[in-house]
Design a protein around this motif. Structure first.
Motif: not given
Length: 306
Positions: A196, A200, A225, A260
């Motif tokens: 992730r 991001v 993130y 986020l």
């Protein structure tokens, strides 16, 4: 990459429908509540095994339907594919690509990539962290088989661990087994968090360029993130929060609680941005998603505008 034909049976409000699409551009129109959004949802579902709207597969079945079937004829990587998904109440779904069973959504994404843009995308900016995690997972599960595998297993472990946290109240002898589930959580959580983070970061770079061009460089957007816990310390954090988890009877640490964040000129868009800024941020995000997919798969994804 394109979808040439689609057949639906028992899906949402469609008892049965068969459609052929133009290879370039298609406009679907009609009165309200006729199923235009449901049609786009079906195409997204064929691309990854996940719905951009429904939380569970049973929501996709028509009110009077015991089963639903989706069949897509797709042209991708200079080849023709037939993707089929069958849903049935109380039974596991079945997915195939050219007649070969597909274990998960990653096999579908090998054939078809979609980017879905709808008015509800503003919710990615405005709504709860769950909406933003859903956005990340929906895209990464189309792009990365390993991520899909780790996320599926992580979610299973969290579900089992939460069940155990509730049972320990009645069976104290189960307390010793909690450490086993902690180890499994750490095993799958670390690669989920790390992937992730990479996603991001890459998406944020593209988004900043797009947003700058939309606003004439008057505003600078930053995508950040916000992991619930850093991958390097999750094992220690889980151990340290065990008493809190037992009291809450739910797992409070892990990537299932990530977020986020969006900043324009260093101001949190969700809390303090104007509606115009929130809409521009959502638009920049989806346009960046398209560019990232094109870069990764070296084909244009199927763009669905609701």
């Amino acid at each position: 990459m394109r979808i040439d034909a689609l057949t639906l049976e028992g899906f949402r409000n469609y008892r049965r429908a068969a459609l052929d699409f133009d290879p370039s551009c298609n406009v679907i129109y009609g009165e309200n509540a006729q199923g235009k959004t449901n049609l786009l949802e079906a195409i997204v579902y064929l691309s990854c095994g996940k719905s951009p709207r429904a939380r569970t597969d049973r929501e996709l079945l028509g009110f009077e339907s015991e089963r639903a079937q989706l069949v897509g004829h797709i042209f991708s990587r200079e080849r023709a594919f037939e993707t089929e998904i069958t849903l049935a109440r109380g039974r596991r779904r079945k997915m195939t690509v050219n007649g070969v069973p597909a274990k998960n959504g990653a096999a579908l994404s090998d054939v078809l990539h979609t980017v879905f843009f709808s008015p509800e995308d503003l919710g990615i900016i405005k709504n709860s962290p769950a909406e933003r995690r859903r956005f990340i997972d929906l895209e990464l599960c189309q792009l990365d088989k390993v991520y899909t595998h780790n996320l599926i297993n992580y979610n299973k472990v969290v579900s089992q661990r939460n069940k155990l946290l509730k049972e320990i109240d009645y069976r104290k002898d189960l307390l010793d087994t909690l450490e086993i589930w902690d180890m499994q959580m750490v095993r799958y959580a670390r690669p989920v968090i790390e992937r992730r983070q990479e996603f991001v970061k890459e998406l944020g770079r593209i988004m900043a360029e797009i947003h700058g061009s939309i606003t004439g460089s008057r505003e600078k957007i930053r995508l950040e993130y916000a992991p619930n816990v850093d991958a390097s310390v999750i094992e220690r954090k889980l151990a340290g929060e065990r008493a809190r988890d037992l009291k809450a009877k739910v797992s409070l640490t892990g990537p299932h609680r990530d977020d986020l964040l969006f900043f324009i000129n260093d101001i949190d868009v969700r809390q303090f941005g104007s509606q115009g800024q929130q809409r521009t941020a959502a638009l920049s995000l989806k346009l960046a998603e398209i560019e990232l997919v094109k870069k990764r798969i070296r084909e244009k994804p199927v763009l669905l505008l609701d």
